[in-house]
Design a protein around this motif. Structure first.
Motif, PDB file in Angstrom:
ATOM      1  N   VAL A  49     -20.186  19.464  -6.904  1.00 49.29           N
ATOM      2  CA  VAL A  49     -19.044  20.319  -7.224  1.00 49.29           C
ATOM      3  C   VAL A  49     -17.973  19.464  -7.889  1.00 49.29           C
ATOM      4  O   VAL A  49     -17.411  18.569  -7.258  1.00 49.29           O
ATOM      5  CB  VAL A  49     -18.474  20.981  -5.944  1.00 49.29           C
ATOM      6  N   PHE A  50     -17.737  19.705  -9.180  1.00 48.64           N
ATOM      7  CA  PHE A  50     -16.690  18.976  -9.881  1.00 48.64           C
ATOM      8  C   PHE A  50     -15.563  19.944 -10.221  1.00 48.64           C
ATOM      9  O   PHE A  50     -15.824  21.083 -10.579  1.00 48.64           O
ATOM     10  CB  PHE A  50     -17.221  18.337 -11.174  1.00 48.64           C
ATOM     11  N   ASP A  51     -14.344  19.462 -10.089  1.00 46.43           N
ATOM     12  CA  ASP A  51     -13.224  20.331 -10.392  1.00 46.43           C
ATOM     13  C   ASP A  51     -12.687  19.982 -11.773  1.00 46.43           C
ATOM     14  O   ASP A  51     -11.863  19.092 -11.936  1.00 46.43           O
ATOM     15  CB  ASP A  51     -12.132  20.140  -9.327  1.00 46.43           C
ATOM     16  N   SER A  52     -13.216  20.673 -12.803  1.00 48.41           N
ATOM     17  CA  SER A  52     -12.837  20.288 -14.154  1.00 48.41           C
ATOM     18  C   SER A  52     -11.410  20.718 -14.462  1.00 48.41           C
ATOM     19  O   SER A  52     -10.769  20.196 -15.353  1.00 48.41           O
ATOM     20  CB  SER A  52     -13.806  20.902 -15.147  1.00 48.41           C
ATOM     21  N   GLU A  53     -10.924  21.687 -13.711  1.00 49.64           N
ATOM     22  CA  GLU A  53      -9.574  22.175 -13.987  1.00 49.64           C
ATOM     23  C   GLU A  53      -8.512  21.204 -13.478  1.00 49.64           C
ATOM     24  O   GLU A  53      -7.612  20.798 -14.186  1.00 49.64           O
ATOM     25  CB  GLU A  53      -9.414  23.541 -13.315  1.00 49.64           C
ATOM     26  N   THR A  54      -8.653  20.801 -12.203  1.00 46.52           N
ATOM     27  CA  THR A  54      -7.619  19.958 -11.604  1.00 46.52           C
ATOM     28  C   THR A  54      -7.839  18.469 -11.882  1.00 46.52           C
ATOM     29  O   THR A  54      -6.887  17.698 -11.895  1.00 46.52           O
ATOM     30  CB  THR A  54      -7.581  20.191 -10.068  1.00 46.52           C
ATOM     31  N   VAL A  55      -9.086  18.072 -12.115  1.00 47.03           N
ATOM     32  CA  VAL A  55      -9.469  16.673 -12.377  1.00 47.03           C
ATOM     33  C   VAL A  55      -9.298  15.763 -11.154  1.00 47.03           C
ATOM     34  O   VAL A  55     -10.219  15.086 -10.749  1.00 47.03           O
ATOM     35  CB  VAL A  55      -8.732  16.051 -13.585  1.00 47.03           C
ATOM     36  N   ILE A  56      -8.107  15.749 -10.561  1.00 48.96           N
ATOM     37  CA  ILE A  56      -7.925  14.830  -9.441  1.00 48.96           C
ATOM     38  C   ILE A  56      -8.221  15.548  -8.111  1.00 48.96           C
ATOM     39  O   ILE A  56      -8.052  16.761  -7.997  1.00 48.96           O
ATOM     40  CB  ILE A  56      -6.504  14.233  -9.392  1.00 48.96           C
ATOM     41  N   THR A  57      -8.699  14.791  -7.152  1.00 50.55           N
ATOM     42  CA  THR A  57      -8.966  15.367  -5.835  1.00 50.55           C
ATOM     43  C   THR A  57      -7.722  15.259  -4.958  1.00 50.55           C
ATOM     44  O   THR A  57      -7.383  16.177  -4.221  1.00 50.55           O
ATOM     45  CB  THR A  57     -10.150  14.636  -5.157  1.00 50.55           C
ATOM     46  N   GLY A  58      -7.051  14.131  -5.047  1.00 50.84           N
ATOM     47  CA  GLY A  58      -5.850  13.977  -4.223  1.00 50.84           C
ATOM     48  C   GLY A  58      -5.016  12.774  -4.616  1.00 50.84           C
ATOM     49  O   GLY A  58      -5.436  11.928  -5.418  1.00 50.84           O
ATOM     50  N   ILE A  59      -3.813  12.751  -4.039  1.00 46.85           N
ATOM     51  CA  ILE A  59      -2.885  11.623  -4.253  1.00 46.85           C
ATOM     52  C   ILE A  59      -2.431  11.154  -2.884  1.00 46.85           C
ATOM     53  O   ILE A  59      -2.136  11.970  -2.012  1.00 46.85           O
ATOM     54  CB  ILE A  59      -1.615  12.078  -4.998  1.00 46.85           C
ATOM     55  N   ALA A  60      -2.365   9.833  -2.733  1.00 44.47           N
ATOM     56  CA  ALA A  60      -1.793   9.309  -1.483  1.00 44.47           C
ATOM     57  C   ALA A  60      -1.058   8.025  -1.818  1.00 44.47           C
ATOM     58  O   ALA A  60      -1.295   7.420  -2.867  1.00 44.47           O
ATOM     59  CB  ALA A  60      -2.890   9.050  -0.463  1.00 44.47           C
ATOM     60  N   GLY A  61      -0.207   7.596  -0.960  1.00 47.54           N
ATOM     61  CA  GLY A  61       0.507   6.350  -1.247  1.00 47.54           C
ATOM     62  C   GLY A  61       1.218   5.796  -0.043  1.00 47.54           C
ATOM     63  O   GLY A  61       1.307   6.449   1.003  1.00 47.54           O
ATOM     64  N   LYS A  62       1.694   4.567  -0.218  1.00 48.56           N
ATOM     65  CA  LYS A  62       2.358   3.879   0.883  1.00 48.56           C
ATOM     66  C   LYS A  62       3.460   2.989   0.336  1.00 48.56           C
ATOM     67  O   LYS A  62       3.323   2.443  -0.762  1.00 48.56           O
ATOM     68  CB  LYS A  62       1.359   2.953   1.595  1.00 48.56           C
ATOM     69  N   LYS A  63       4.484   2.824   1.141  1.00 50.63           N
ATOM     70  CA  LYS A  63       5.527   1.848   0.789  1.00 50.63           C
ATOM     71  C   LYS A  63       5.220   0.535   1.507  1.00 50.63           C
ATOM     72  O   LYS A  63       4.288   0.450   2.274  1.00 50.63           O
ATOM     73  CB  LYS A  63       6.880   2.379   1.266  1.00 50.63           C
ATOM     74  N   GLY A  64       6.051  -0.478   1.222  1.00 51.07           N
ATOM     75  CA  GLY A  64       5.947  -1.716   2.002  1.00 51.07           C
ATOM     76  C   GLY A  64       5.028  -2.775   1.416  1.00 51.07           C
ATOM     77  O   GLY A  64       4.393  -3.511   2.148  1.00 51.07           O
ATOM     78  N   PHE A  65       4.953  -2.848   0.070  1.00 48.08           N
ATOM     79  CA  PHE A  65       4.136  -3.891  -0.548  1.00 48.08           C
ATOM     80  C   PHE A  65       5.001  -4.903  -1.299  1.00 48.08           C
ATOM     81  O   PHE A  65       6.114  -4.590  -1.722  1.00 48.08           O
ATOM     82  CB  PHE A  65       3.120  -3.273  -1.524  1.00 48.08           C
ATOM     83  N   SER A  66       4.463  -6.116  -1.463  1.00 44.68           N
ATOM     84  CA  SER A  66       5.129  -7.164  -2.235  1.00 44.68           C
ATOM     85  C   SER A  66       4.154  -7.675  -3.286  1.00 44.68           C
ATOM     86  O   SER A  66       2.941  -7.631  -3.076  1.00 44.68           O
ATOM     87  CB  SER A  66       5.506  -8.336  -1.327  1.00 44.68           C
ATOM     88  N   VAL A  67       4.702  -8.167  -4.393  1.00 44.79           N
ATOM     89  CA  VAL A  67       3.846  -8.740  -5.441  1.00 44.79           C
ATOM     90  C   VAL A  67       4.180 -10.212  -5.616  1.00 44.79           C
ATOM     91  O   VAL A  67       5.346 -10.571  -5.803  1.00 44.79           O
ATOM     92  CB  VAL A  67       4.121  -8.101  -6.829  1.00 44.79           C
TER      93      VAL A  67
END
Ligand code: ADP
Ligand code: ASP
Ligand code: MG
Length: 440
Positions: free
Chosen positions: A283-301
């Motif tokens: 099952v591919f969702d050609s309309e939405t393309v993405i399945t989900g978004i998630a994220g986090k704070k608290g990183f250093s480079v």
């Protein structure tokens, strides 16, 4: 071949009080294949309430600092007694309480204290469902170094489960070779559910919580995000690792081993079909393309610059070795020709900031090195991205149109995810911008 076995895990809010226990019983009894049940400790009954697990950590802290735990421990007992009373079952846990209090005061350990939340809830649930109580401390095993021993666990547990027509197995804990109790990290009852599903060779692992499945974004950041009907193990792993809090990030490993699907369901809306987490799907969702978004704070480079870096053999290895020697693990390595960047958790860097910098300098003699904090990472995940052109451009444009600066880009070679780094202050706005670019 179907085993006709369903394994169910109920989270803390699903077992927070007697009313929730009744919903749980209705769900379990609605299908005779629902034979193994994994409870969490009682969670929050309303916003501002305290989870029993947090109260138990508090008991441990107070006891270890030589304080009096009477008041806080009696609050824990009250939570369980009000459930027992509300259910009208004939069960007296006073001996258990006395023993647990004594053990906490006699240094049985932080994990022991926390695990009693699931243990006591398991006793009540087993009684209420009239199911066998199976204590995971005998079957779920950890190595001496504290990591989970999946193979011996699977052997012990599968043998034991066969002896029971049904059973309640408390989540979150097992034991060390010397018999002391060891817990998984927070939210770890999800892992226990998965371990039991594998050992039982279940047809499905139902994970019952307080939302009707995995949503395509964190509902605390995006208003009313779209639900996900199907998601693959790999997509889920990316999203849960990056902070989508519904399921513990390690919970897929045991079921993945046996190819058992996970179904996320809502205890408060059992008629909703929720999210199916499957090994793979057509099952591919050609309309939405993405399945989900998630994220986090608290990183250093950490940014390391050195002219002609890329012709210097072993440069990357030496940098990573310095990080390893400090006992840290890195998250991403977005690099250029004469620059190498390493993204790590700020919390971890804080334990050895100057030492780490000096170690890297001594090892690779860079032209410059800097550590910048305040980075948030956002992962845009989707199996359909392979088939859609221009996904990265859409992500970058959506963020740029919101006048947010992208500080880092990392596209996984699997084409399953794109990760960007933004300032922590822009995290929510960037997440919304990306979400609305794809989900109309
Ligand atoms: P449980 O106590 O049942 O284990 P959790 O609190 O661990 O439940 O996980 C469920 C919560 O995860 C939801 O109430 C929701 O606030 C949060 N959450 C974060 N990201 C997502 C997401 N992408 N989809 C659904 N819920 C999410
Ligand atoms: N009760 C534990 C916690 O609060 C484990 C769990 O709920 O999964 O983290
Ligand atoms: Mg949870």
């Amino acid at each position: 071949m179907d085993s006709n076995i369903k394994v169910l895990k109920f989270g803390g809010s699903s077992l927070a009080d007697a009313e929730q226990f009744r919903k749980v019983k209705n769900i379990v009894m609605a299908d005779e294949r629902r034979i193994y049940v994994i409870p969490s400790a009682p969670g929050k009954r309303f916003s501002g309430d305290t989870k029993v697990t947090d109260m138990l950590y508090e008991c441990y802290n107070v006891a270890e600092s030589g304080g009096d735990i009477d008041e806080i421990f009696s609050k824990v007992c009250d939570r369980y007694n009000s459930i027992i009373e509300g259910l009208g079952i004939d069960l007296d846990l006073s001996l258990e309480y006395q023993h647990i209090k004594w053990a906490i005061l006699h240094h049985a350990g932080r994990d022991y204290a926390a695990s009693r939340g699931e243990y006591l809830n398991g006793i009540i649930l087993a009684k209420f469902l009239d199911y066998d109580f199976i204590d995971p401390s005998t079957y779920i095993k950890f190595f001496d170094n504290g990591t989970f021993d999946s193979e011996i666990t699977n052997t012990l547990l599968s043998t034991e489960l066969k002896k029971h027509k049904n059973g309640v197995i408390p989540g979150f804990y097992g034991s060390m070779p010397n018999g002391t109790i060891r817990t998984f990290s927070r939210g770890g009852s999800d892992i226990t559910g998965s371990i039991v599903a594998r050992a039982a060779l279940a047809d499905i692992y139902e994970n019952w919580t307080d939302v009707s499945g995995f949503l395509s974004a964190d509902p605390r950041i995006v208003d009313n995000p779209k639900g996900i009907s199907f998601i693959t193990y790999r997509e889920l792993r990316e999203l849960s690792y990056m902070g989508a809090g519904v399921l513990h990030e390690d919970a897929i490993f045991p079921v993945r081993f046996a190819g058992i699907p996970i179904n996320i369901r809502n205890t408060n809306a059992p008629e909703d079909t929720g999210t199916m987490i499957v090994p793979c799907t057509d099952v591919f969702d050609s309309e939405t393309v993405i399945t989900g978004i998630a994220g986090k704070k608290g990183f250093s480079v950490i940014t390391i610059e050195k002219a002609m870096m890329n012709s210097e053999k072993g440069f990357g290895r030496k940098v990573l070795e310095a990080i390893e020697k400090e006992g840290l693990s890195f998250e991403h390595l977005p690099s250029g020709i004469d620059t190498m960047c390493v993204v790590l958790h700020t919390e971890e860097i804080n334990t050895c900031r100057d030492r780490l910098k000096n170690r890297i300098c001594a090892s690779v003699e860079p032209d410059s090195i800097s550590i910048e904090d305040g980075l948030a990472l956002i992962a845009v995940v989707g199996r359909s991205m392979v088939k859609a052109k221009g996904t990265a451009v859409r992500v970058f444009k959506a963020v740029a149109d919101s006048e947010i600066n992208i500080r880092m880009i990392d596209q996984g070679s699997s084409e399953l995810n794109i990760i960007i780094g933004v300032d922590e202050k822009d995290f929510e706005k960037a997440t919304n911008a990306i979400y609305h670019e794809f989900v109309k």
